[in-house]
Scaffold this motif. Structure first.
Motif, PDB file in Angstrom:
ATOM      1  N   LYS A  56       0.841  -1.187   0.000  1.00  0.00           N
ATOM      2  CA  LYS A  56       0.000   0.000   0.000  1.00  0.00           C
ATOM      3  C   LYS A  56       0.874   1.234   0.000  1.00  0.00           C
ATOM      4  CE  LYS A  56      -4.436  -0.907   2.106  1.00  0.00           C
ATOM      5  NZ  LYS A  56      -5.295  -0.593   3.235  1.00  0.00           N
ATOM      6  N   GLU A  57       0.339   2.280  -0.574  1.00  0.00           N
ATOM      7  CA  GLU A  57       1.023   3.563  -0.554  1.00  0.00           C
ATOM      8  C   GLU A  57       0.079   4.586   0.044  1.00  0.00           C
ATOM      9  OE1 GLU A  57       3.002   6.837  -3.572  1.00  0.00           O
ATOM     10  OE2 GLU A  57       2.685   4.802  -4.266  1.00  0.00           O
ATOM     11  N   ILE A  58       0.575   5.319   1.025  1.00  0.00           N
ATOM     12  CA  ILE A  58      -0.220   6.379   1.627  1.00  0.00           C
ATOM     13  C   ILE A  58      -0.195   7.555   0.668  1.00  0.00           C
ATOM     14  CG2 ILE A  58      -0.465   7.928   3.594  1.00  0.00           C
ATOM     15  CD1 ILE A  58       0.869   5.731   5.274  1.00  0.00           C
ATOM     16  N   LYS A  59      -1.370   7.939   0.234  1.00  0.00           N
ATOM     17  CA  LYS A  59      -1.521   8.922  -0.830  1.00  0.00           C
ATOM     18  C   LYS A  59      -0.784  10.236  -0.567  1.00  0.00           C
ATOM     19  CE  LYS A  59      -5.739   9.057  -2.167  1.00  0.00           C
ATOM     20  NZ  LYS A  59      -7.161   9.372  -2.359  1.00  0.00           N
ATOM     21  N   ASN A  63       4.581   7.206   1.460  1.00  0.00           N
ATOM     22  CA  ASN A  63       5.166   6.074   2.180  1.00  0.00           C
ATOM     23  C   ASN A  63       4.507   4.777   1.730  1.00  0.00           C
ATOM     24  OD1 ASN A  63       6.755   7.847   3.635  1.00  0.00           O
ATOM     25  ND2 ASN A  63       5.373   7.897   5.394  1.00  0.00           N
ATOM     26  N   LYS A  64       5.321   3.727   1.583  1.00  0.00           N
ATOM     27  CA  LYS A  64       4.818   2.418   1.167  1.00  0.00           C
ATOM     28  C   LYS A  64       5.062   1.414   2.280  1.00  0.00           C
ATOM     29  CE  LYS A  64       5.754   3.362  -3.652  1.00  0.00           C
ATOM     30  NZ  LYS A  64       6.496   3.018  -4.855  1.00  0.00           N
ATOM     31  N   PHE A  65       4.156   0.456   2.396  1.00  0.00           N
ATOM     32  CA  PHE A  65       4.336  -0.605   3.380  1.00  0.00           C
ATOM     33  C   PHE A  65       3.685  -1.879   2.886  1.00  0.00           C
ATOM     34  CE2 PHE A  65       0.503   1.666   4.463  1.00  0.00           C
ATOM     35  CZ  PHE A  65      -0.403   0.682   4.853  1.00  0.00           C
ATOM     36  N   VAL A  66       4.151  -3.009   3.442  1.00  0.00           N
ATOM     37  CA  VAL A  66       3.642  -4.326   3.079  1.00  0.00           C
ATOM     38  C   VAL A  66       2.476  -4.653   3.999  1.00  0.00           C
ATOM     39  CG1 VAL A  66       4.206  -6.775   2.879  1.00  0.00           C
ATOM     40  CG2 VAL A  66       5.937  -5.059   2.373  1.00  0.00           C
ATOM     41  N   CYS A  67       1.440  -5.196   3.433  1.00  0.00           N
ATOM     42  CA  CYS A  67       0.305  -5.620   4.248  1.00  0.00           C
ATOM     43  C   CYS A  67      -0.321  -6.854   3.609  1.00  0.00           C
ATOM     44  CB  CYS A  67      -0.715  -4.494   4.410  1.00  0.00           C
ATOM     45  SG  CYS A  67      -1.401  -3.903   2.857  1.00  0.00           S
TER      46      CYS A  67
END
Length: 133
Positions: A56-59, A63-67
């Motif tokens: 996911k990327e916070i618009k 920032n990107k993170f794995v979920c």
């Protein structure tokens, strides 16, 4: 405009009157109930339409993170604490095909109980289910 300022001054005096009348505010403290069990509930909720691993990327920040469920199961499987752990997975729109694919994944742990919940209320349907257990 003058009405506004009169109203603000009036409200200020009412506020002062209330503080003097009420006095000091007492904070009520509750005593915590003792812990009766050493079992930890480890819960997550997922929608059956998502991939098992996604990014996911916070618009607004970029920032990107794995979920996704792989991330959940990795955390569940790596727990080495002293307490026993009860894994609960609630899934909205759960189908037999989705559950079958999930159980075939290398990260899947059959100690995690899977429950189907309706998709109304989105994630809150899963949280509500666990709160009622």
């Amino acid at each position: 405009m003058i009405k506004f300022y009169l109203f603000v001054v009036f409200e200020y005096f009412l506020h002062l009157l209330h503080i003097k009348r009420v006095g000091r505010i007492e904070i009520q403290r509750r005593e915590r109930n003792p812990i009766l069990d050493n079992e930890i509930i480890f819960h997550t909720h997922e929608w059956a339409g998502y991939c098992f691993e996604r990014h996911k990327e916070i618009k607004y920040t970029g920032n990107k993170f794995v979920c996704g469920l792989k991330f959940y199961f990795d955390k569940f499987n790596s727990y080495k604490g002293a307490n026993s752990i009860k894994g609960i997975l609630t899934v909205s729109d759960l189908t037999e095909q989705y559950e079958s694919r999930l159980k075939q994944q290398g990260f899947y742990n059959d100690k995690v109980k899977i429950y189907a919940v309706p998709n109304c209320g989105m994630d809150f349907s899963g949280y509500s289910f666990v709160a009622k257990i």
